[in-house]
Design a protein around this motif. Structure first.
Motif, mmCIF file in Angstrom:
data_model
loop_
_atom_site.group_PDB
_atom_site.id
_atom_site.type_symbol
_atom_site.label_atom_id
_atom_site.label_comp_id
_atom_site.label_asym_id
_atom_site.label_seq_id
_atom_site.Cartn_x
_atom_site.Cartn_y
_atom_site.Cartn_z
ATOM 1 N N UNK A 33 0.801 -1.220 0.000
ATOM 2 C CA UNK A 33 0.000 0.000 0.000
ATOM 3 C C UNK A 33 0.833 1.269 0.000
ATOM 4 N N UNK A 34 1.829 1.349 0.890
ATOM 5 C CA UNK A 34 2.646 2.553 0.970
ATOM 6 C C UNK A 34 3.539 2.694 -0.259
ATOM 7 N N UNK A 35 4.064 1.584 -0.740
ATOM 8 C CA UNK A 35 4.916 1.632 -1.937
ATOM 9 C C UNK A 35 4.137 2.117 -3.147
ATOM 10 N N UNK A 36 2.916 1.621 -3.298
ATOM 11 C CA UNK A 36 2.068 2.047 -4.419
ATOM 12 C C UNK A 36 1.715 3.522 -4.291
ATOM 13 N N UNK A 37 1.395 3.976 -3.072
ATOM 14 C CA UNK A 37 1.048 5.380 -2.865
ATOM 15 C C UNK A 37 2.233 6.289 -3.175
ATOM 16 N N UNK A 38 3.433 5.867 -2.780
ATOM 17 C CA UNK A 38 4.634 6.654 -3.071
ATOM 18 C C UNK A 38 4.845 6.796 -4.573
ATOM 19 N N UNK A 39 4.688 5.679 -5.303
ATOM 20 C CA UNK A 39 4.855 5.723 -6.760
ATOM 21 C C UNK A 39 3.773 6.583 -7.404
ATOM 22 N N UNK A 96 7.945 2.973 9.481
ATOM 23 C CA UNK A 96 6.682 2.259 9.655
ATOM 24 C C UNK A 96 6.900 0.763 9.827
ATOM 25 N N UNK A 97 7.824 0.202 9.048
ATOM 26 C CA UNK A 97 8.161 -1.215 9.190
ATOM 27 C C UNK A 97 8.696 -1.486 10.589
ATOM 28 N N UNK A 98 9.552 -0.600 11.090
ATOM 29 C CA UNK A 98 10.119 -0.777 12.425
ATOM 30 C C UNK A 98 9.035 -0.701 13.500
ATOM 31 N N UNK A 99 8.044 0.164 13.311
ATOM 32 C CA UNK A 99 6.933 0.231 14.256
ATOM 33 C C UNK A 99 6.172 -1.095 14.306
ATOM 34 N N UNK A 100 5.936 -1.672 13.141
ATOM 35 C CA UNK A 100 5.235 -2.962 13.092
ATOM 36 C C UNK A 100 6.080 -4.050 13.743
ATOM 37 N N UNK A 101 7.377 -4.046 13.459
ATOM 38 C CA UNK A 101 8.259 -5.064 14.042
ATOM 39 C C UNK A 101 8.297 -4.944 15.565
ATOM 40 N N UNK A 102 8.300 -3.719 16.083
ATOM 41 C CA UNK A 102 8.278 -3.553 17.533
ATOM 42 C C UNK A 102 6.968 -4.072 18.118
ATOM 43 N N UNK A 103 5.879 -3.855 17.389
ATOM 44 C CA UNK A 103 4.593 -4.398 17.835
ATOM 45 C C UNK A 103 4.597 -5.913 17.847
ATOM 46 N N UNK A 104 5.214 -6.510 16.831
ATOM 47 C CA UNK A 104 5.316 -7.976 16.786
ATOM 48 C C UNK A 104 6.093 -8.490 18.002
ATOM 49 N N UNK A 108 11.480 7.257 1.759
ATOM 50 C CA UNK A 108 12.030 5.923 2.004
ATOM 51 C C UNK A 108 12.291 5.709 3.499
ATOM 52 N N UNK A 109 12.842 6.717 4.158
ATOM 53 C CA UNK A 109 13.115 6.613 5.590
ATOM 54 C C UNK A 109 11.810 6.505 6.385
ATOM 55 N N UNK A 110 10.794 7.276 5.991
ATOM 56 C CA UNK A 110 9.492 7.201 6.668
ATOM 57 C C UNK A 110 8.873 5.819 6.490
ATOM 58 N N UNK A 111 9.019 5.264 5.296
ATOM 59 C CA UNK A 111 8.497 3.932 5.007
ATOM 60 C C UNK A 111 9.148 2.901 5.926
ATOM 61 N N UNK A 112 10.460 2.958 6.050
ATOM 62 C CA UNK A 112 11.175 2.006 6.895
ATOM 63 C C UNK A 112 10.826 2.212 8.369
#
Length: 242
Positions: free
Chosen positions: A152-158, A212-220, A206-210
């Motif tokens: 979703x975020x990758x598509x929105x960025x493009x 978000x990934x880190x936020x999800x990983x911390x939640x996991x 790109x940094x904002x995208x990553x």
């Protein structure tokens, strides 16, 4: 005339699904999905449409095959020996960059939800999620959340980059205009938006995208772990008395 016919036959004989897919990717990158027609593909490959139909059934098949080729290259290029967190980050950034370089990729993925391109991504997320020890009954939700965020975020960025290009505007100037508009919003109705308006022109997608990934990983990391497997004790061999 006979010589020309033999030349066409040789080209058609050397035609492969791989060469068709590569030509499809080139057309999609240069002209977008609207520019992808069997006529344009035939002209690029210097062959007849009939030869192409021998390898590809229809335009949807073309899009899925081109999409799968890019996804396969992206996943195959990921480094080995990574930790589960590193593997998820690497896949996420690989997909972000791939969709940024091939804006049509997002649309092709969305149109083929259960087919091989999406399955490749799903599997490359699922394996590290399982390695993180996520409980089996939570793995589907975790992998689905990561997949939705990454695509979703990758598509929105493009899409944002494509919109700026259509408007004939540079990213920096476009964001500066939006930032200026945000800074004039009503302070009582939009206090947060006004407070971050100055960050908009200088943020890194790109940094904002990553992040978000880190936020999800911390939640996991806060989720209940799958129970550890305990190996049954080995039976001792008894030596029969002689």
């Amino acid at each position: 005339m006979a010589k020309k016919a033999r030349s066409i036959q040789r080209r058609e004989a050397s035609l492969s699904r791989e060469s068709i897919v590569e030509a499809t990717i080139e057309i999609l990158d240069s002209s977008g999905e609207r520019g992808l027609t069997f006529r344009a593909l035939s002209e690029r490959l210097v062959t007849g449409p009939g030869a192409i139909y021998g390898h590809i059934e229809h335009k949807g098949d073309l899009l899925t095959a081109a999409c799968d080729a890019i996804i396969a290259r992206t996943t195959n290029a990921l480094p080995g020996g990574a930790t589960p967190d590193e593997a998820i980050r690497a896949l996420a950034l690989g997909m972000f960059d791939a969709i940024d370089a091939h804006p049509w990729l997002g649309s092709a993925l969305i149109r083929a939800p259960g087919q091989l391109p999406m399955v490749r991504i799903f599997e490359r997320i699922g394996q590290p999620v399982r390695a993180l020890g996520v409980a089996p009954n939570a793995q589907w939700a975790v992998v689905s959340a990561l997949l939705s965020y990454i695509i979703g975020v990758s598509v929105q960025n493009a899409a944002n980059a494509h919109l700026a290009q259509e408007m004939g505007a540079e990213r920096d100037s476009l964001l500066a205009d939006v930032s200026a508009m945000w800074s004039t919003l009503d302070a009582h109705a939009y206090p947060f938006t006004r407070s971050v308006a100055a960050q908009l022109p200088v943020h890194d997608d790109r940094a904002d995208f990553l992040a978000g990934i880190d936020l999800i990983l911390r939640g996991i990391g806060t989720m209940p772990r799958a129970p550890a497997r305990i190996s049954p004790p080995k039976k001792r061999r008894t030596v029969a008395a002689r």
